[in-house]
Structure formats: C-alpha cells, structure tokens
Scaffold this active site. Structure first.
Site, PDB file in Angstrom:
ATOM      1  N   LYS A   1       0.836  -1.209   0.000  1.00 30.48           N
ATOM      2  CA  LYS A   1       0.000   0.000   0.000  1.00 30.48           C
ATOM      3  C   LYS A   1       0.865   1.252   0.000  1.00 30.48           C
ATOM      4  O   LYS A   1       0.627   2.180  -0.780  1.00 30.48           O
ATOM      5  CB  LYS A   1      -0.898   0.006   1.252  1.00 30.48           C
ATOM      6  CG  LYS A   1      -1.539   1.351   1.536  1.00 30.48           C
ATOM      7  CD  LYS A   1      -2.383   1.338   2.781  1.00 30.48           C
ATOM      8  CE  LYS A   1      -1.663   1.555   4.082  1.00 30.48           C
ATOM      9  NZ  LYS A   1      -1.359   2.959   4.442  1.00 30.48           N
ATOM     10  N   ASN A   2       1.879   1.277   0.867  1.00 26.73           N
ATOM     11  CA  ASN A   2       2.646   2.507   1.048  1.00 26.73           C
ATOM     12  C   ASN A   2       3.640   2.787  -0.074  1.00 26.73           C
ATOM     13  O   ASN A   2       4.295   3.833  -0.083  1.00 26.73           O
ATOM     14  CB  ASN A   2       3.344   2.501   2.412  1.00 26.73           C
ATOM     15  CG  ASN A   2       2.332   2.678   3.536  1.00 26.73           C
ATOM     16  OD1 ASN A   2       1.167   2.979   3.283  1.00 26.73           O
ATOM     17  ND2 ASN A   2       2.768   2.478   4.765  1.00 26.73           N
TER      18      ASN A   2
ATOM     19  N   CYS B   1      -4.539  13.086  13.144  1.00 27.28           N
ATOM     20  CA  CYS B   1      -4.800  11.691  12.830  1.00 27.28           C
ATOM     21  C   CYS B   1      -4.742  10.935  14.141  1.00 27.28           C
ATOM     22  O   CYS B   1      -4.047  11.352  15.065  1.00 27.28           O
ATOM     23  CB  CYS B   1      -3.724  11.200  11.877  1.00 27.28           C
ATOM     24  SG  CYS B   1      -3.710   9.434  11.668  1.00 27.28           S
TER      25      CYS B   1
ATOM     26  N   ARG C   1       1.018  14.552  13.629  1.00 30.02           N
ATOM     27  CA  ARG C   1       1.471  14.470  12.240  1.00 30.02           C
ATOM     28  C   ARG C   1       1.416  15.814  11.497  1.00 30.02           C
ATOM     29  O   ARG C   1       0.612  16.015  10.591  1.00 30.02           O
ATOM     30  CB  ARG C   1       0.679  13.396  11.494  1.00 30.02           C
ATOM     31  CG  ARG C   1       0.805  12.037  12.151  1.00 30.02           C
ATOM     32  CD  ARG C   1      -0.009  10.978  11.478  1.00 30.02           C
ATOM     33  NE  ARG C   1       0.671  10.343  10.365  1.00 30.02           N
ATOM     34  CZ  ARG C   1       0.106   9.432   9.591  1.00 30.02           C
ATOM     35  NH1 ARG C   1      -1.148   9.082   9.791  1.00 30.02           N
ATOM     36  NH2 ARG C   1       0.766   8.867   8.608  1.00 30.02           N
TER      37      ARG C   1
ATOM     38  N   ASP D   1       4.946   0.462  11.913  1.00 36.71           N
ATOM     39  CA  ASP D   1       3.741  -0.185  11.378  1.00 36.71           C
ATOM     40  C   ASP D   1       3.636  -1.664  11.771  1.00 36.71           C
ATOM     41  O   ASP D   1       2.649  -2.320  11.436  1.00 36.71           O
ATOM     42  CB  ASP D   1       3.701  -0.055   9.845  1.00 36.71           C
ATOM     43  CG  ASP D   1       3.426   1.370   9.400  1.00 36.71           C
ATOM     44  OD1 ASP D   1       3.025   2.198  10.242  1.00 36.71           O
ATOM     45  OD2 ASP D   1       3.623   1.671   8.200  1.00 36.71           O
TER      46      ASP D   1
ATOM     47  N   ARG E   1      -8.609  -0.755   4.494  1.00 35.94           N
ATOM     48  CA  ARG E   1      -7.748   0.301   3.949  1.00 35.94           C
ATOM     49  C   ARG E   1      -6.394  -0.265   3.566  1.00 35.94           C
ATOM     50  O   ARG E   1      -5.752   0.242   2.650  1.00 35.94           O
ATOM     51  CB  ARG E   1      -7.525   1.401   5.004  1.00 35.94           C
ATOM     52  CG  ARG E   1      -8.759   2.186   5.339  1.00 35.94           C
ATOM     53  CD  ARG E   1      -8.409   3.315   6.263  1.00 35.94           C
ATOM     54  NE  ARG E   1      -7.289   4.070   5.707  1.00 35.94           N
ATOM     55  CZ  ARG E   1      -6.526   4.906   6.390  1.00 35.94           C
ATOM     56  NH1 ARG E   1      -6.759   5.105   7.663  1.00 35.94           N
ATOM     57  NH2 ARG E   1      -5.549   5.551   5.811  1.00 35.94           N
TER      58      ARG E   1
HETATM   59  C1  EPZ Z   1       4.361   6.934   6.450  1.00 38.96           C
HETATM   60  O1  EPZ Z   1       3.586   7.961   7.024  1.00 38.96           O
HETATM   61  C2  EPZ Z   1       3.453   5.744   6.309  1.00 38.96           C
HETATM   62  N1  EPZ Z   1       2.348   6.066   5.423  1.00 38.96           N
HETATM   63  C3  EPZ Z   1       2.953   5.314   7.672  1.00 38.96           C
HETATM   64  O2  EPZ Z   1       2.178   4.161   7.535  1.00 38.96           O
HETATM   65  C4  EPZ Z   1       4.153   4.984   8.568  1.00 38.96           C
HETATM   66  O3  EPZ Z   1       3.702   4.678   9.863  1.00 38.96           O
HETATM   67  C5  EPZ Z   1       5.101   6.178   8.620  1.00 38.96           C
HETATM   68  O4  EPZ Z   1       5.472   6.588   7.270  1.00 38.96           O
HETATM   69  C6  EPZ Z   1       6.384   5.905   9.383  1.00 38.96           C
HETATM   70  O5  EPZ Z   1       7.043   4.806   8.820  1.00 38.96           O
HETATM   71  C7  EPZ Z   1       2.479   5.904   4.107  1.00 38.96           C
HETATM   72  O6  EPZ Z   1       3.536   5.554   3.589  1.00 38.96           O
HETATM   73  C8  EPZ Z   1       1.278   6.156   3.262  1.00 38.96           C
HETATM   74  P1  EPZ Z   1       6.390  10.299   8.511  1.00 38.96           P
HETATM   75  P2  EPZ Z   1       4.093   9.465   7.055  1.00 38.96           P
HETATM   76  O7  EPZ Z   1       6.254  11.601   7.823  1.00 38.96           O
HETATM   77  O8  EPZ Z   1       4.874   9.727   5.825  1.00 38.96           O
HETATM   78  C9  EPZ Z   1       6.698  13.533  11.985  1.00 38.96           C
HETATM   79  C10 EPZ Z   1       0.265   2.793   7.848  1.00 38.96           C
HETATM   80  O9  EPZ Z   1      -0.258   2.237   8.848  1.00 38.96           O
HETATM   81  N2  EPZ Z   1       6.548  14.596  10.987  1.00 38.96           N
HETATM   82  O10 EPZ Z   1       7.589   9.453   8.212  1.00 38.96           O
HETATM   83  O11 EPZ Z   1       2.923  10.298   7.360  1.00 38.96           O
HETATM   84  C11 EPZ Z   1       5.431  12.716  12.180  1.00 38.96           C
HETATM   85  O12 EPZ Z   1       4.513  13.380  12.985  1.00 38.96           O
HETATM   86  C12 EPZ Z   1       0.774   4.213   7.939  1.00 38.96           C
HETATM   87  O13 EPZ Z   1       0.351   2.269   6.734  1.00 38.96           O
HETATM   88  C13 EPZ Z   1       6.749  15.908  11.372  1.00 38.96           C
HETATM   89  O14 EPZ Z   1       7.031  16.193  12.528  1.00 38.96           O
HETATM   90  O15 EPZ Z   1       5.066   9.429   8.307  1.00 38.96           O
HETATM   91  C14 EPZ Z   1       5.994  11.452  12.759  1.00 38.96           C
HETATM   92  O16 EPZ Z   1       6.192  11.621  14.131  1.00 38.96           O
HETATM   93  C15 EPZ Z   1       0.420   4.909   9.187  1.00 38.96           C
HETATM   94  N3  EPZ Z   1       6.597  16.894  10.428  1.00 38.96           N
HETATM   95  C16 EPZ Z   1       7.353  11.308  12.086  1.00 38.96           C
HETATM   96  O17 EPZ Z   1       7.655  12.610  11.558  1.00 38.96           O
HETATM   97  C17 EPZ Z   1       6.288  16.618   9.129  1.00 38.96           C
HETATM   98  O18 EPZ Z   1       6.175  17.567   8.328  1.00 38.96           O
HETATM   99  C18 EPZ Z   1       7.412  10.330  10.935  1.00 38.96           C
HETATM  100  O19 EPZ Z   1       6.313  10.555  10.063  1.00 38.96           O
HETATM  101  C19 EPZ Z   1       6.120  15.276   8.737  1.00 38.96           C
HETATM  102  C20 EPZ Z   1       6.259  14.276   9.692  1.00 38.96           C
END
Ligand code: EPZ
Length: 430
Positions: free
Chosen positions: A22-23, A126, A131, A317, A409
């Site tokens: 998916k990701n 979320c 996030r 995840d 999902r």
């Molecule tokens: C991706 O989400 C995945 N989603 C998530 O999978 C996964 O848990 C996550 O990466 C971490 O591996 C998809 O690929 C569609 P991040 P993403 O930006 O990109 C912080 C699932 O269950 N952050 O790497 O949204 C954030 O709050 C999902 O399939 C900021 O602070 O995650 C988090 O603490 C859920 N500022 C950390 O970084 C920003 O601008 C990592 O988030 C962006 C992120």
C-alpha cells in the site's frame, strides 16, 4: 458495519501470497501527476486507500484504467493500472478528499513541480499522533516555493520558471516529506540534494519509478538523494514491491499460533530488523526461492525488547502486531514507540483478551501470559486492527473485531488468506 468473527486456537499452515505494498502504491500513483504520458503500475493491491486516492487523482484530471487479468497470470495477482495525467484540470486538492487519507497531501509536490501552483488542504490530525506538515513546507520553500496557509489550505506557488534545485536537510526523517520533495525536485531547475532522507524500500520503489520516467536520481536507498532536474518526464511501467508490513504481520500471526507458513513473494531484506527480532523470540525463518518460510513448533515465545525506528530499524507499522505476539511470551518485554506519540490505542483492546500491558509515556511493558481469551474488541486504526485479529487467532474461544473498515484500507483479502491456512475466520456483514 462489518465485523470479523474468529475462533482462535488453530495453527496456521500453508501459503499466503503477499500483495503489493500500500505505502508504495500510493506515492507511485501520485507520481503519475508528473507526466502527461501514461504511467502503468503493476501489482497494485485492491484496497480502500487505493480507491480513495483514485478519486483524488481523478479530481486533478488523471484518467485511470484498470486492466483485466492477463493470460497465465495467477488469480489474486495485483491489479495492472494505467494513470494518464494528460492535462491537470485542477490544482486544488479539497478538504473532503484529503481529510480521509494523509498520503493525499503528497500531491502538493508533483502539482507544484508541473503546474507551478497547488492548493492542498491540510491533512489535519490523525488518530496515531499530530502528524504536522512542517517538514514538507521546509523542503518546498527551499526549492523556492512561496507558501501561504489560507482557510485550512496550503497554497504554494513556484517562482517564475518553476522550482529551483537546492539542498534540503530534514531535521527529522519523514517518509512523506521525502517522497514529496523527491518528486518535486525531478522537474526543478538544477540539482537538489535531500539530506537525512527516509530510506524505506517504498522510497526506493518510487525513486526507481521516477528514474524509469526519465528522472536523474543518485543515492537511491541511502540517506542522501541527489536529483538533477529535467525538463520533462515520460511514461513508464513499474511494479509495486511486495508489502513488507503485510509480510511481517503474517509472520507474527504464524509465530503466535504456531504452524508453518510460506509467505509467497516476500522480500526478507525489506524487513530484516523485524525478522531479527522474531528469530530472537524463537521463530524459525527460512528464505526460500519463492518467499519466506515461518515456523514455530511447540516451543514458547521468548520476550524481546524493541524500539521502533525509521528504516532500516524496526517499523512502527509492525509495533501493534509485535505487541500482540509479546502478550503470549514467556516473560516481560519492553516496547518503545519513537515515531508516533499516540500509537498505543490497541493496548486497551488487547487488555480485553486478558493481556497484561502497562504504558508509561513512550514505553509499553508487556508481561506475557500462557493463554489469551477471545473477546469483543474494536478496531481503532489499520495496524492496531490487525493486531487484534492476530491476538484472536491465538486466543481461546470466539473473538469479534468491530469497525473493520480500517482493515480494508490496508489488507487485501485478509480473511481469505488466513482461512486458506486453517484459521477459522469470517466476515459478518451489517
Ligand atoms: C508513512 O507515514 C506511512 N504512510 C505510515 O504508515 C508509517 O507509519 C510512517 O510513514 C512511518 O514509517 C504511508 O507511507 C502512506 P512520517 P508518514 O512523515 O509519511 C513527523 C500505515 O499504517 N513529521 O515518516 O505520514 C510525524 O509526525 C501508515 O500504513 C513531522 O514532525 O510518516 C511522525 O512523528 C500509518 N513533520 C514522524 O515525523 C512533518 O512535516 C514520521 O512521520 C512530517 C512528519
């Protein structure tokens, strides 16, 4: 609302085909916005999130075709889909669409790169944490974009002539921000260097896709990505990698119930940290020509301590599923969630099975028990939901998982894959 009903106690035996990730599928679909030519994706999983992103892309003017199964192709193989963004008809991604799925915010990168403007709704909070999008904005600004926040929307404009290559150093690793800046940089003037980039296999899948589309990228799979902007990208055909989170989930299910399962098509190198942990827990893993074999015969599950981390670390995840496994270990394990601040919603639900888990800030202490008991539980988010299914498979008696739309999902044909391996599991409508 559909529910899943299952009777625990059966060992899992047989084969489970691993679906496309998916990701990876979601950002690959978004990459289609970068070119007027068709982008063909194969092995796309049939998931609610894919459908939702189709709606979003169609709103921007992308023409989407799903092709039938090819002769000789196995049943259940992922979809082959063509995405053609001949003309972008709308550079706004509205709240009604973006609020349903955070990854849809990522369209801001390609839209800005190709159309020099984008208006994308803030994805909002979320369930698993706040996030924010500060890292995205930091990266886009570095490429010269002017950004305003207006009425809940991020309004971004590229300078005259388009985005300009720059060095973007992320203070924190972010999967989404890396995807977005990587895509944006492909059409920028000059060279972009992304430092402290996410190294997840899904990022590499997207980067390879962009290269197949004519982008110039080096450092794929490392923390530093260098992108030399080109004027135009073209069409390509790209395969979605197998889902490492689905792989890890079924590996943990087999570890929990005992038995012997071949995860067909799995790529062990995409989840080595999780597999190392499973081996420490006493699970037997063998890499075979067609995938990964997971066995646990009779012996107990050893407690193992785990911290979640960006790739190549243990994935957040898989944290909920691993916690389910640890509820039946022979001792005490500590799990530390370092990526999201509120990703322990499954704890209260696992307690309904009789699990003993105490949370203190980022750390969950899990005291293993010899046996869980079936229960009525509620799915809260995607990975939490599947941890409840895993717990139910090993628990004694009947379990009903409510609110399973979360599962749809991100898990393709979950009940079917598990029941083919001997699990007593069914979907109950209504
Ligand atoms: C991706 O989400 C995945 N989603 C998530 O999978 C996964 O848990 C996550 O990466 C971490 O591996 C998809 O690929 C569609 P991040 P993403 O930006 O990109 C912080 C699932 O269950 N952050 O790497 O949204 C954030 O709050 C999902 O399939 C900021 O602070 O995650 C988090 O603490 C859920 N500022 C950390 O970084 C920003 O601008 C990592 O988030 C962006 C992120």
């Amino acid at each position: 609302m559909d529910r899943i009903r299952l009777i625990g106690g059966n060992e899992l035996r047989g084969e489970i085909p691993i679906s496309g990730a998916k990701n990876a599928a979601l950002p690959l679909m978004i990459a289609s916005l970068l070119t007027a030519e068709p982008l063909v994706l194969t092995n796309v999983p049939r998931l609610a999130d894919v459908k939702q992103l189709e709606r979003i892309l169609e709103n921007h003017g992308v023409d989407i075709a799903v092709h039938g199964r090819r002769r000789g192709e196995a049943e259940g193989v992922g979809q082959r889909m063509t995405f053609t963004a001949g003309e972008i008809v709308d550079t706004t991604a509205p709240y009604e669409l973006v609020s349903k799925m955070r990854a849809s915010f990522w369209v801001i990168g390609p839209l800005l790169a190709r159309c020099h403007e984008a208006r994308v709704s803030l994805p909002g909070g979320c369930a698993i944490g706040t996030r924010p999008v500060d890292l995205f904005l930091h990266g886009l600004k570095a490429l010269g974009a002017e950004i305003d926040i207006d009425d809940g929307y991020v309004v971004a404009r590229a300078p005259k002539g388009g985005l300009v290559g720059a060095t973007v150093r992320f203070p924190k690793v972010s999967v989404g921000a890396t995807h977005t800046i990587l895509m944006a940089a492909t059409l920028a003037r000059g060279t972009t260097i992304i430092e402290n980039a996410a190294q997840e296999p899904e990022i590499s899948n997207v980067a390879e896709c962009l290269v197949a589309m004519g982008a110039r990228i080096s450092g794929i799979g490392t923390q530093t990505l260098t992108i030399e902007g080109v004027e135009k990208l073209h069409g390509a055909t790209v395969e979605v990698i197998p889902d490492r989170i689905e792989t890890g989930t079924f590996a943990m299910a087999a570890a929990m119930t005992g038995g012997d399962v071949l995860l067909r098509g799995a790529r062990p190198e995409h989840l080595q940290a999780a597999l190392d942990v499973l081996e420490k827990a006493g699970v037997e893993l063998t890499t075979e020509a067609h995938g990964l074999r997971v066995r646990r015969n009779g012996n107990g599950i050893q407690p193992v301590d785990v911290d979640t981390d960006p790739f190549p670390g243990f994935p957040t995840d898989l944290q909920a599923q691993f916690m389910a496994l640890m509820t039946m270990s022979t001792g005490t394990s500590r799990i530390r969630e370092t990526i999201f601040e509120n990703r322990y919603m499954h704890v209260a639900e696992l307690a309904r099975f009789g699990a003993d888990i105490a949370v203190d800030g980022q750390v969950a202490t899990v005291r293993g028990k010899p046996q869980l008991k079936g229960a009525q539980v509620m799915a809260t988010d995607l990975r939490a939901s599947v941890s409840l299914v895993i717990a139910g498979l090993a628990a004694k008696g009947e379990t009903v998982v409510n609110r399973i739309y979360h599962l749809d999902r991100g898990f393709e044909r979950l009940e079917e894959k598990l029941s083919r391996c001997g699990a007593e599991i069914e979907r109950v409508a209504g």
